[in-house]
Design a protein around this motif. Structure first.
Motif, mmCIF file in Angstrom:
data_model
loop_
_atom_site.group_PDB
_atom_site.id
_atom_site.type_symbol
_atom_site.label_atom_id
_atom_site.label_comp_id
_atom_site.label_asym_id
_atom_site.label_seq_id
_atom_site.Cartn_x
_atom_site.Cartn_y
_atom_site.Cartn_z
ATOM 1 N N GLU A 10 -0.581 30.061 37.329
ATOM 2 C CA GLU A 10 -0.264 30.479 36.205
ATOM 3 C C GLU A 10 -0.851 29.495 35.177
ATOM 4 O OE1 GLU A 10 3.980 30.154 35.110
ATOM 5 O OE2 GLU A 10 3.906 27.900 35.959
ATOM 6 N N HIS A 33 10.127 34.653 39.399
ATOM 7 C CA HIS A 33 11.210 33.919 40.012
ATOM 8 C C HIS A 33 11.482 33.947 41.422
ATOM 9 C CE1 HIS A 33 11.695 33.531 35.551
ATOM 10 N NE2 HIS A 33 12.079 32.276 35.755
ATOM 11 N N MET A 44 9.641 23.112 42.531
ATOM 12 C CA MET A 44 8.841 23.866 43.285
ATOM 13 C C MET A 44 7.475 23.528 42.996
ATOM 14 S SD MET A 44 8.526 27.359 41.386
ATOM 15 C CE MET A 44 6.631 27.122 41.672
ATOM 16 N N ASP A 45 7.141 22.949 42.122
ATOM 17 C CA ASP A 45 5.555 22.705 41.524
ATOM 18 C C ASP A 45 5.228 21.653 42.264
ATOM 19 O OD1 ASP A 45 6.392 24.540 39.400
ATOM 20 O OD2 ASP A 45 6.559 22.960 37.870
ATOM 21 N N ARG A 91 17.869 23.793 30.471
ATOM 22 C CA ARG A 91 17.000 23.014 29.985
ATOM 23 C C ARG A 91 17.074 22.604 29.028
ATOM 24 N NH1 ARG A 91 12.033 23.687 33.509
ATOM 25 N NH2 ARG A 91 11.874 25.625 34.402
ATOM 26 N N PHE A 134 3.978 30.652 39.979
ATOM 27 C CA PHE A 134 4.425 29.560 39.162
ATOM 28 C C PHE A 134 3.741 28.274 39.467
ATOM 29 C CE2 PHE A 134 9.094 31.171 37.774
ATOM 30 C CZ PHE A 134 8.526 31.842 36.722
ATOM 31 N N GLY A 135 3.876 27.131 38.751
ATOM 32 C CA GLY A 135 3.466 25.868 39.282
ATOM 33 C C GLY A 135 2.992 25.110 38.253
ATOM 34 N N ARG A 136 3.166 25.609 36.929
ATOM 35 C CA ARG A 136 2.471 24.822 35.888
ATOM 36 C C ARG A 136 1.213 24.434 35.805
ATOM 37 N NH1 ARG A 136 6.025 25.646 31.749
ATOM 38 N NH2 ARG A 136 4.491 24.423 30.662
ATOM 39 N N ARG A 191 10.992 31.214 43.893
ATOM 40 C CA ARG A 191 11.883 29.918 43.869
ATOM 41 C C ARG A 191 13.210 30.607 44.203
ATOM 42 N NH1 ARG A 191 11.646 28.444 37.428
ATOM 43 N NH2 ARG A 191 13.924 29.168 36.988
HETATM 44 O O1 F6P Z 1 8.954 23.909 36.612
HETATM 45 C C1 F6P Z 1 9.345 24.930 37.419
HETATM 46 C C2 F6P Z 1 8.949 26.415 37.178
HETATM 47 O O2 F6P Z 1 9.081 27.172 38.143
HETATM 48 C C3 F6P Z 1 7.374 26.501 36.574
HETATM 49 O O3 F6P Z 1 6.642 26.636 37.883
HETATM 50 C C4 F6P Z 1 7.413 27.733 35.633
HETATM 51 O O4 F6P Z 1 6.443 27.706 35.191
HETATM 52 C C5 F6P Z 1 8.794 27.311 35.092
HETATM 53 O O5 F6P Z 1 9.692 26.659 35.897
HETATM 54 C C6 F6P Z 1 9.377 28.659 34.696
HETATM 55 O O6 F6P Z 1 10.625 28.253 33.991
HETATM 56 P P1 F6P Z 1 11.754 29.383 33.701
HETATM 57 O O7 F6P Z 1 12.560 29.812 34.611
HETATM 58 O O8 F6P Z 1 12.589 28.571 32.764
HETATM 59 O O9 F6P Z 1 11.287 30.515 32.727
#
Ligand code: F6P
Length: 401
Positions: free
Chosen positions: A234, A307, A133-134, A77, A174-176, A310
Motif C-alpha cells: 500500500e 483487514h 504485521m508490518d 489507536r 497492508f504494510g505501510r 491480519r
Molecule cells: O500497522 C498495521 C496496519 O495493518 C497497516 O499495515 C495498515 O496500514 C493499518 O494497520 C490499517 O489500520 P486500521 O485497521 O486502523 O485501518
C-alpha cells in the motif's frame, strides 16, 4: 511486584492472544496476577473510572485460543501524549494504583511502542512485547508470519480465477511504508511482480516484464490460458518519488496518512500501456481471444484483501513467538526492567533491547531483493545483479525475516 496489567494496541494481528496467554501463565507460575486492561491505551487512560478488571486466571484463559488472531484484550489507536488533559499521566498512575498494578506489559508496534517509551519515561514500569504485521520493527514481532502466510494463500488461490479469465491480478496489501509482507508473501506465492515502498516503481519496466511473461505463458499454453500476478504494498511510490494514495482516506490518530489506492493505480498504469501497445491486439488475435470492440486487450483487476490479511488464525510460528514474548515480558518486569522490548528467547537467554531503538523502522533488505530479481521476479526497477559473499557459519540459525 504482585499484580501486572497487560494491554495490546495498534493494528491487531496474529499471535497477540499467545502473548496474553504466555504472560498470564508465566505470571501464574511466579505467583503473580495478570489483569487485562481493555481497549489499549484508551482503556489505560480510563482505568481509574472502571469498577473492575478481568483477571487472566486459568479458567479465563480457557475461553479463548492462543491461535485466534486479534486480541482478547481489545485495541484502540490512542497517543497518550496527544491527549490535552495536563493530568493525563497522573490519571493513568491513579488508575494503576486503584487496581494495585505494579507494572504493565504492552504489546504493540512502532506507534504503540513510542507511547510505551513515553510512559516508561513518566515513571510507569512497562515492558514491550513486539507486535506488528508490518514487520518493520528491529525485532521480529508477532503478526508478521501469520500475515505473510495469509497473503501468500490469497495470492496463490487467486491464480485459479486469474488463469481462467486470462487476467492480470493485482493484490494490494497492508504494510505501510515497509514492504516486508508484500515481499515475503509474493515470493511464497510465486508472484510475477512485487512492488514495495523501498523501490520506487518504473512502470515501463513493470509493463515490459508483464507483456513478455504473460503473453509467453498464454501463447505456450495448449488451451491459451495464463495469468500474471502482482503483489503491491500500500505504501508504494513512483520512480519520481511521488506517493500513491487516495487523499480522501484521511489520517489516523498518530497523524499518519491512511494508505489506499496503490492497487487501483497499478491497474491504471498497466491498462494505459496495454492500450498503447500495438503488440497487444496482435497477441489477442494470435491466441484466438480478440473480439473487436468488446475484448481487445486482457483485463487487469485489483483485489484488496484489506483487514483479512491480519484476521482469522495465527501461524504456528506466531503462536510460539507470542507465548515466549509474553512470558519473557513478565520475567523482565520481575527483574525490575522497564522501557525495553523483548527481542527473543533463546534457550535460557531472554534477549531484550531498549524500546526506543527497537521501534526504529526496518526496511526490506535490497540485497535480498536482488537475489529474487536474479530468479526472474520484477520489482519495478532494472534488475540489480546479486553479488554473493560466501561465508562458512558455525551452525547459527537465524530466521530470514
Ligand atoms: O500497522 C498495521 C496496519 O495493518 C497497516 O499495515 C495498515 O496500514 C493499518 O494497520 C490499517 O489500520 P486500521 O485497521 O486502523 O485501518
Amino acid at each position: 511486584m504482585k499484580k501486572i496489567g497487560i494491554l495490546t494496541s495498534g493494528g491487531d494481528c496474529g499471535g497477540l492472544n499467545a502473548v496474553l496467554k504466555g504472560a498470564a501463565l508465566m505470571a501464574e507460575s511466579n505467583g503473580l496476577e495478570l489483569y487485562i486492561i481493555p481497549n489499549g491505551y484508551a482503556g489505560l487512560y480510563n482505568l481509574v473510572d472502571r469498577d473492575n478488571l478481568v483477571k487472566l486466571d486459568l479458567q479465563r484463559l480457557d475461553r479463548f485460543d492462543a491461535s485466534f488472531a486479534g486480541s482478547e484484550a481489545g485495541h484502540s489507536r490512542v497517543k497518550i501524549k496527544a491527549i490535552r488533559n495536563p493530568e493525563k499521566y497522573n490519571r493513568i498512575k491513579e488508575g494503576m494504583k486503584k487496581f494495585h498494578l505494579d507494572g504493565l506489559i504492552i504489546s504493540g508496534g512502532d506507534d504503540s511502542g513510542s507511547v510505551m517509551v513515553d510512559l516508561s519515561q513518566q515513571g510507569v514500569s512497562c515492558i514491550h512485547a513486539p507486535k506488528t504485521m508490518d514487520l518493520d520493527l528491529q525485532t521480529y514481532s508477532v503478526g508478521g508470519d501469520s500475515t505473510i502466510n495469509r497473503i501468500a494463500q490469497f495470492v496463490h488461490d487467486l491464480k485459479t480465477t486469474g488463469k481462467t479469465h486470462n487476467r492480470v491480478l493485482v493484490t494490494e496489501v497492508f504494510g505501510r511504508y515497509a514492504g516486508h509482507t508484500a515481499f515475503r508473501s509474493g515470493i511464497a506465492a510465486e508472484a510475477d511482480c512485487i512492488l514495495i515502498p523501498e523501490i520506487p516503481v518504473d512502470w515501463n519496466i513493470v509493463y515490459e516484464h508483464l507483456a513478455k511473461r504473460f503473453t509467453r505463458r498464454i501463447r505456450q499454453s495448449d488451451v491459451h490460458s495464463g495469468t500474471y500476478t502482482i503483489v503491491v504494498a500500500e505504501g508504494m511510490k513512483n520512480a519520481d518519488g511521488s506517493e500513491i494514495f487516495d487523499e480522501s482516506a484521511g489520517i489516523d490518530a498518530f497523524g499518519h496518512k491512511k494508505l489506499a489506492g496503490a492497487g487501483k493505480y497499478t491497474c491504471q498504469q498497466i491498462q494505459k500501456r496495454m492500450k498503447d501497445d500495438p503488440a497487444m491486439p496482435i497477441f489477442m488475435k494470435e491466441t484466438g481471444m480478440f473480439v473487436e470492440g468488446v475484448y481487445e486487450i486482457p483485463e487487469v483487476r485489483e483485489i484488496h484483501p484489506g483487514h483479512l490479511v491480519r484476521a482469522g488464525n495465527s501461524s504456528a510460528y506466531d503462536v510460539n513467538f507470542g507465548f515466549e514474548a509474553g512470558a519473557a515480558a513478565v520475567l523482565l518486569l520481575l527483574d525490575g526492567k522497564s522501557g525495553v522490548t523483548v527481542s527473543k528467547v533463546k534457550g535460557r537467554k531472554v534477549e531484550y533491547i531498549e524500546s526506543s531503538k527497537a521501534i526504529m523502522q526496518r526496511h526490506v533488505d535490497l540485497d535480498q531483493v536482488a537475489l529474487h530479481e536474479s530468479l526472474g521476479i520484477c520489482f519495478g526497477r532494472t534488475p540489480v545483479a546479486y553479488e554473493p559473499i560466501l561465508r562458512e557459519m558455525d551452525g547459527v540459525y537465524e530466521r530470514i525475516y
